[in-house]
Write a protein that holds these residues in place. Structure first.
Motif, PDB file in Angstrom:
ATOM      1  N   ILE A 220     -52.712  35.848  -7.124  1.00 37.10           N
ATOM      2  CA  ILE A 220     -53.820  35.323  -6.320  1.00 37.10           C
ATOM      3  C   ILE A 220     -53.588  35.728  -4.879  1.00 37.10           C
ATOM      4  O   ILE A 220     -52.552  35.435  -4.304  1.00 37.10           O
TER       5      ILE A 220
ATOM      6  N   THR B 257     -61.274  23.216  -2.661  1.00 35.44           N
ATOM      7  CA  THR B 257     -59.987  23.553  -2.055  1.00 35.44           C
ATOM      8  C   THR B 257     -59.269  22.288  -1.612  1.00 35.44           C
ATOM      9  O   THR B 257     -59.891  21.289  -1.253  1.00 35.44           O
TER      10      THR B 257
ATOM     11  N   ARG C 205     -57.909  32.030  -2.695  1.00 34.04           N
ATOM     12  CA  ARG C 205     -59.029  31.867  -3.614  1.00 34.04           C
ATOM     13  C   ARG C 205     -58.620  32.181  -5.043  1.00 34.04           C
ATOM     14  O   ARG C 205     -57.777  33.046  -5.293  1.00 34.04           O
ATOM     15  N   ALA C 206     -59.225  31.459  -5.973  1.00 34.89           N
ATOM     16  CA  ALA C 206     -58.989  31.671  -7.398  1.00 34.89           C
ATOM     17  C   ALA C 206     -60.067  32.587  -7.957  1.00 34.89           C
ATOM     18  O   ALA C 206     -61.129  32.779  -7.356  1.00 34.89           O
ATOM     19  N   SER C 207     -59.803  33.135  -9.133  1.00 35.49           N
ATOM     20  CA  SER C 207     -60.707  34.148  -9.683  1.00 35.49           C
ATOM     21  C   SER C 207     -61.385  33.727 -10.977  1.00 35.49           C
ATOM     22  O   SER C 207     -62.112  34.514 -11.578  1.00 35.49           O
TER      23      SER C 207
ATOM     24  N   SER D 149     -49.137  30.495  -2.813  1.00 27.56           N
ATOM     25  CA  SER D 149     -50.031  31.099  -3.791  1.00 27.56           C
ATOM     26  C   SER D 149     -49.213  31.903  -4.776  1.00 27.56           C
ATOM     27  O   SER D 149     -48.148  32.432  -4.450  1.00 27.56           O
TER      28      SER D 149
ATOM     29  N   ASP E 230     -58.894  26.714  -9.435  1.00 25.71           N
ATOM     30  CA  ASP E 230     -59.656  27.533 -10.368  1.00 25.71           C
ATOM     31  C   ASP E 230     -60.687  26.647 -11.066  1.00 25.71           C
ATOM     32  O   ASP E 230     -60.361  25.552 -11.534  1.00 25.71           O
TER      33      ASP E 230
ATOM     34  N   GLN F 279     -57.488  27.020  -3.391  1.00 22.26           N
ATOM     35  CA  GLN F 279     -58.640  26.751  -4.238  1.00 22.26           C
ATOM     36  C   GLN F 279     -58.186  26.408  -5.650  1.00 22.26           C
ATOM     37  O   GLN F 279     -57.247  27.007  -6.185  1.00 22.26           O
TER      38      GLN F 279
ATOM     39  N   ASN G 279     -52.386  26.093  -9.956  1.00 25.35           N
ATOM     40  CA  ASN G 279     -52.926  27.015  -8.962  1.00 25.35           C
ATOM     41  C   ASN G 279     -51.944  27.372  -7.850  1.00 25.35           C
ATOM     42  O   ASN G 279     -52.290  28.114  -6.939  1.00 25.35           O
TER      43      ASN G 279
ATOM     44  N   GLU H 112     -66.745  25.862  -5.181  1.00 23.96           N
ATOM     45  CA  GLU H 112     -65.415  26.113  -4.625  1.00 23.96           C
ATOM     46  C   GLU H 112     -64.794  24.806  -4.159  1.00 23.96           C
ATOM     47  O   GLU H 112     -65.293  24.143  -3.258  1.00 23.96           O
TER      48      GLU H 112
ATOM     49  N   ASP I 258     -55.835  31.904 -19.613  1.00 24.57           N
ATOM     50  CA  ASP I 258     -55.537  33.216 -19.034  1.00 24.57           C
ATOM     51  C   ASP I 258     -55.210  34.239 -20.108  1.00 24.57           C
ATOM     52  O   ASP I 258     -55.170  35.438 -19.840  1.00 24.57           O
TER      53      ASP I 258
ATOM     54  N   ARG J  49     -51.457  28.987 -17.655  1.00 21.53           N
ATOM     55  CA  ARG J  49     -52.807  28.497 -17.996  1.00 21.53           C
ATOM     56  C   ARG J  49     -53.192  29.115 -19.336  1.00 21.53           C
ATOM     57  O   ARG J  49     -53.207  30.339 -19.484  1.00 21.53           O
TER      58      ARG J  49
END
Length: 530
Positions: A457, A385, A94-96, A453, A396, A394, A437, A383, A286, A283
């Motif tokens: 992440i 994916t 999962r991304a944040s 990943s 982002d 996922q 990602n 979401e 970020d 990114r």
């Protein structure tokens, strides 16, 4: 609502006519610039910050929308195109990120100013800083060519296999104000009489082949063959184009020049043990850039090995193409059993028309705005994916937004997932919007791609459902996908040298094998690409 109707592939004659017509349209339309769609709607004006976050190099009207109404289709469940034996993901990474505040103001400023953001990554042997162009429009690296060595800023492109820089004889009018190469500034430069031409969907270059000394990440190749351009279209020669040339990182058989790619030469000369690339894209939003491109190995500090999926290349045309098990939106499977071409040289994601329509039908507030593009809310937090092997990665939510369509940064934005026919109605093109990602490893010897990943992440098992079984993060070596192997990472691969003479390129020399650049420009022209 636009209706997407599948058609049989055209005859060879029809194909050539379509290709010629497309080429004339693209070359006459300067909006198809650097593989990107820049709409007539200008980005909102924001105060310009004179203190740049990174160094500077010296020297559309939207068509009438049609909103989706009624039940949202699920093509996989409706029997659109499915492949038996496609296993559900066992783990989701999962991304944040969040779009609660809409499209980023600093991303708008970077787009306006064409900012270049240096990487602060701690490089390993064979590593190059991956520089971000604007708000993730492109990813560039510096290499050195000639004697004395000059530094060239290059677009690093896994979607093509030709390397070129401007010739000193090209001039400002034909090649722009970019660093150039020739006998007048390099003692080791040797030109040949062999001509080359590479035609991309959004431009073209032509020139002659030459040899010179090239240094990549401290590793020096003597008498390496590359192209020197004598003519460039505006998409490459424009003074607002930050990069000087292009380095092709696809498999060598895709080359129009018919010479070894840099990664092949580094391996065949023993400078690296195997033709492996380790790719980490940064990114901009970020707030830091830890991007890195490594020749010869993977940077194990940048990815979680327990999530690594190793997939065999499924195409023999030179693209980095692999099986993609599924695409999900909020847990709803939109499509399954697809192919994916991974291309660092393309900013967006391109899906077959029917898949793109089905995908956006699952996005709240999505609108088909024509030209293969869709608008989505700038505040989207759904979401998304994409599943490879047993891992669902996922995207982002910030990477789902390409550009705002008005001054309201919480209004509507162009979706980074667009519509276009790359090869067929099963093949997706995954550009930087996805690749940011994951950590990607390519291996030209084994013909594999590994996706993992990133270390920032963490993998989170999805809740059990009738289609998914929760497992621990350790991955089993048993898989139902014949093109997916276990998660063991082999950064040395075969120890023998990779000989460029084993690559058969003859069928590609007399025609411009289509690149991912062509695909994006063609879809923006409203045409299908076969």
């Amino acid at each position: 609502m636009h209706r997407y109707k599948r058609q049989l592939p055209p005859s060879e004659k029809a194909f050539q006519e379509i290709k010629l017509e497309r080429r004339k349209f693209i070359e006459s339309n300067l909006k198809l610039d650097k593989r990107l769609y820049i709409p007539d709607v200008l980005p909102p004006d924001l105060p310009r910050d004179e203190d740049k976050r990174a160094y500077w190099r010296s020297n559309h009207t939207i068509t009438s929308p049609s909103t989706y109404r009624g039940a949202k289709p699920n093509l996989a469940l409706e029997g659109h195109i499915t492949i038996e034996g496609v296993a559900a993901a066992e783990t989701t990474v999962r991304a944040s990120g969040s779009n609660d505040n809409g499209f980023s103001e600093i991303a708008i400023q970077a787009l306006q100013e064409g900012t270049l953001t240096n990487s602060d990554s701690d490089l390993i042997q064979g590593g190059l800083d991956y520089i971000i162009e604007a708000n993730d429009i492109g990813y560039l690296c510096e290499i050195q060519i000639g004697t004395p060595a000059q530094t060239f800023l290059m677009l690093m492109d896994t979607g093509s296999a030709d390397t070129w820089v401007p010739s000193t004889t090209c001039g400002l009018q034909a090649c722009g104000d970019h660093t150039a190469l020739g006998a007048d500034n390099s003692q080791t430069f040797q030109a040949s009489e062999q001509q080359f031409q590479v035609t991309y969907g959004s431009g073209a270059v032509a020139g002659v082949l030459a040899t010179d000394t090239i240094t990549i990440a401290g590793m020096t190749l003597e008498n390496h063959a590359l192209g020197v351009a004598l003519q460039e279209s505006i998409q490459f020669s424009g003074n607002d184009v930050p990069f000087d040339g292009l380095v092709g990182l696809a498999l060598g058989k895709l080359s129009n020049q018919g010479v070894s790619t840099p990664i092949e030469s580094l391996a065949s000369t023993g400078l690296i043990k195997s033709p492996i690339l380790g790719i980490a894209l940064g990114r901009f939003t970020d707030g830091e850039n830890n991007g890195e491109l490594v020749f010869g190995q993977a940077d194990t500090s940048k990815f979680d090995a327990s999530t690594t999926q190793s997939l065999r290349v499924t195409s023999d045309d030179g693209f980095w193409q692999i099986d993609m098990a599924a695409v999900n939106v909020d847990g709803v499977e939109v499509v399954q059993g697809r192919q994916a071409i991974l291309d660092t040289g393309t900013s967006l994601i391109i899906a077959p028309p029917a898949d793109a329509a089905a995908f956006h039908a699952q996005i709240d507030g999505a609108i088909d705005v024509g030209g293969g593009m869709f608008s989505i809310p700038c505040t989207i937090n759904q979401e998304i994916t994409m599943t490879f092997g047993k891992i669902a990665f996922q995207i982002d939510v910030r990477d789902l937004l390409f550009q705002p369509l008005s001054n309201d940064l919480k209004g509507n934005c162009l979706s980074s997932i667009s519509s276009g026919l790359i090869k067929d109605d099963l093949t997706w093109l995954l550009g930087d919007s996805f690749l940011k990602n994951v950590y990607m490893i390519t291996n030209s010897n084994d013909l594999t791609i590994q996706l993992s990943s990133k270390t920032d992440i963490k993998g989170i098992p999805p809740p059990p459902t009738s289609l998914t079984t929760t497992v621990q993060m350790g991955l089993s070596t048993n898989t139902s996908n014949d093109n997916s192997t276990d998660s063991t990472i082999n950064t040395t691969a075969n120890q023998s040298n990779f000989s460029s003479s084993t690559v058969n390129r003859t069928t590609y020399l007399n025609s411009a094998t289509f690149s991912i650049i062509s695909a994006l420009a063609a879809l923006l022209a409203g045409e299908k690409y076969f």
